[in-house]
Design a protein around this motif. Sequence first.
Motif, PDB file in Angstrom:
ATOM      1  N   HIS A   1       0.834  -1.201   0.000  1.00 40.29           N
ATOM      2  CA  HIS A   1       0.000   0.000   0.000  1.00 40.29           C
ATOM      3  C   HIS A   1       0.872   1.256   0.000  1.00 40.29           C
ATOM      4  N   ARG A   2       1.892   1.284   0.839  1.00 39.66           N
ATOM      5  CA  ARG A   2       2.795   2.435   0.931  1.00 39.66           C
ATOM      6  C   ARG A   2       3.530   2.650  -0.399  1.00 39.66           C
ATOM      7  N   ARG A   3       3.971   1.571  -1.029  1.00 32.91           N
ATOM      8  CA  ARG A   3       4.671   1.691  -2.317  1.00 32.91           C
ATOM      9  C   ARG A   3       3.744   2.241  -3.400  1.00 32.91           C
ATOM     10  N   LEU A   4       2.494   1.814  -3.388  1.00 36.45           N
ATOM     11  CA  LEU A   4       1.541   2.319  -4.369  1.00 36.45           C
ATOM     12  C   LEU A   4       1.272   3.804  -4.142  1.00 36.45           C
ATOM     13  N   ILE A   5       1.107   4.207  -2.909  1.00 32.67           N
ATOM     14  CA  ILE A   5       0.890   5.623  -2.587  1.00 32.67           C
ATOM     15  C   ILE A   5       2.094   6.452  -3.035  1.00 32.67           C
ATOM     16  N   GLU A   6       3.305   5.956  -2.784  1.00 37.27           N
ATOM     17  CA  GLU A   6       4.512   6.666  -3.209  1.00 37.27           C
ATOM     18  C   GLU A   6       4.547   6.823  -4.722  1.00 37.27           C
ATOM     19  N   LEU A   7       4.218   5.757  -5.445  1.00 34.51           N
ATOM     20  CA  LEU A   7       4.205   5.805  -6.905  1.00 34.51           C
ATOM     21  C   LEU A   7       3.196   6.842  -7.393  1.00 34.51           C
ATOM     22  N   LEU A   8       1.991   6.818  -6.851  1.00 33.81           N
ATOM     23  CA  LEU A   8       0.961   7.762  -7.281  1.00 33.81           C
ATOM     24  C   LEU A   8       1.356   9.202  -6.963  1.00 33.81           C
ATOM     25  N   ASN A   9       2.009   9.427  -5.829  1.00 29.72           N
ATOM     26  CA  ASN A   9       2.485  10.774  -5.501  1.00 29.72           C
ATOM     27  C   ASN A   9       3.579  11.224  -6.463  1.00 29.72           C
ATOM     28  N   GLU A  10       4.484  10.327  -6.825  1.00 32.05           N
ATOM     29  CA  GLU A  10       5.538  10.669  -7.787  1.00 32.05           C
ATOM     30  C   GLU A  10       4.933  10.999  -9.143  1.00 32.05           C
ATOM     31  N   LEU A  11       3.899  10.266  -9.524  1.00 31.68           N
ATOM     32  CA  LEU A  11       3.233  10.531 -10.797  1.00 31.68           C
ATOM     33  C   LEU A  11       2.595  11.917 -10.812  1.00 31.68           C
ATOM     34  N   ARG A  12       2.051  12.347  -9.688  1.00 34.94           N
ATOM     35  CA  ARG A  12       1.450  13.689  -9.614  1.00 34.94           C
ATOM     36  C   ARG A  12       2.474  14.769  -9.941  1.00 34.94           C
ATOM     37  N   VAL A  13       3.681  14.609  -9.450  1.00 32.42           N
ATOM     38  CA  VAL A  13       4.740  15.589  -9.706  1.00 32.42           C
ATOM     39  C   VAL A  13       5.074  15.615 -11.201  1.00 32.42           C
ATOM     40  N   ALA A  14       5.294  14.453 -11.787  1.00 37.36           N
ATOM     41  CA  ALA A  14       5.658  14.387 -13.202  1.00 37.36           C
ATOM     42  C   ALA A  14       4.520  14.872 -14.092  1.00 37.36           C
ATOM     43  N   LEU A  15       3.306  14.516 -13.754  1.00 40.67           N
ATOM     44  CA  LEU A  15       2.171  14.899 -14.589  1.00 40.67           C
ATOM     45  C   LEU A  15       1.955  16.397 -14.636  1.00 40.67           C
ATOM     46  N   THR A  16       2.190  17.089 -13.541  1.00 45.61           N
ATOM     47  CA  THR A  16       2.018  18.539 -13.534  1.00 45.61           C
ATOM     48  C   THR A  16       2.915  19.179 -14.582  1.00 45.61           C
ATOM     49  N   GLY A  17       4.176  18.769 -14.603  1.00 46.17           N
ATOM     50  CA  GLY A  17       5.114  19.328 -15.575  1.00 46.17           C
ATOM     51  C   GLY A  17       4.747  19.007 -17.000  1.00 46.17           C
ATOM     52  N   VAL A  18       4.390  17.761 -17.276  1.00 47.75           N
ATOM     53  CA  VAL A  18       4.080  17.374 -18.646  1.00 47.75           C
ATOM     54  C   VAL A  18       2.771  18.013 -19.112  1.00 47.75           C
ATOM     55  N   GLN A  19       1.828  18.206 -18.224  1.00 51.65           N
ATOM     56  CA  GLN A  19       0.568  18.830 -18.607  1.00 51.65           C
ATOM     57  C   GLN A  19       0.767  20.305 -18.972  1.00 51.65           C
ATOM     58  N   ILE A  20       1.595  21.003 -18.203  1.00 51.21           N
ATOM     59  CA  ILE A  20       1.876  22.406 -18.509  1.00 51.21           C
ATOM     60  C   ILE A  20       2.581  22.509 -19.860  1.00 51.21           C
ATOM     61  N   MET A  21       3.569  21.662 -20.081  1.00 56.15           N
ATOM     62  CA  MET A  21       4.300  21.696 -21.347  1.00 56.15           C
ATOM     63  C   MET A  21       3.386  21.324 -22.505  1.00 56.15           C
ATOM     64  N   PHE A  22       2.556  20.323 -22.328  1.00 56.20           N
ATOM     65  CA  PHE A  22       1.646  19.896 -23.387  1.00 56.20           C
ATOM     66  C   PHE A  22       0.685  21.032 -23.741  1.00 56.20           C
TER      67      PHE A  22
END
Length: 180
Positions: free
Chosen positions: A34-55
């Motif tokens: 559960h903790r690993r999944l939460i960490e992955l989803l939080n990391e994805l939020r960071v990356a997605l913000t950048g790619v969405q702005i650039m897109f």
Amino acid sequence: MRPSPSARPALNIFGMGEAGGRVPRSQEDRELEHRRLIELLNELRVALTGVQIMFAFLLTVPFTQRFAHVTKFQRYVYFVTLLCAAVSVAFLIAPSAHHRILFRRHQKHSLVMLGSTLMIVGLLFLALAMTGVILLITDVLFKTATVVAVTASLGSLYAVLWWVLPLVRRIRGEVSEPHP
């Protein structure tokens, strides 16, 4: 006392035992997944913000007056960059979609493993898209030597920070926290 990793039953990528059934895991193992999944989803939020702005930026570029005056090379760089950003978005959003579709199906381990792979590929395309944006902008503003130097430097920076350094640590087997 926790059993050693070799004492635990082997799981395939779907979290199943050799006979195909679920392998019973301790509460501690479930909490770790559960903790690993939460960490992955939080990391994805960071990356997605950048790619969405650039897109979003890339989607507006063709509608500016100056875009009509770009060279053929710049037009191709723009299109490849836009495609890399779109592919990055697809790979970076996929783990969230998988998580939602497989919610409560007891597949956290496989979600984390697949999600990590999808995120790494998404980051690769994000780095390519960011490098493409830098190439496009510097090609509009400067001469060839500056374009090459800046684009190569930033592309190398992404490669070193995002892949080379972590892979070197992984190959060396560096461990800074105890294994579960």
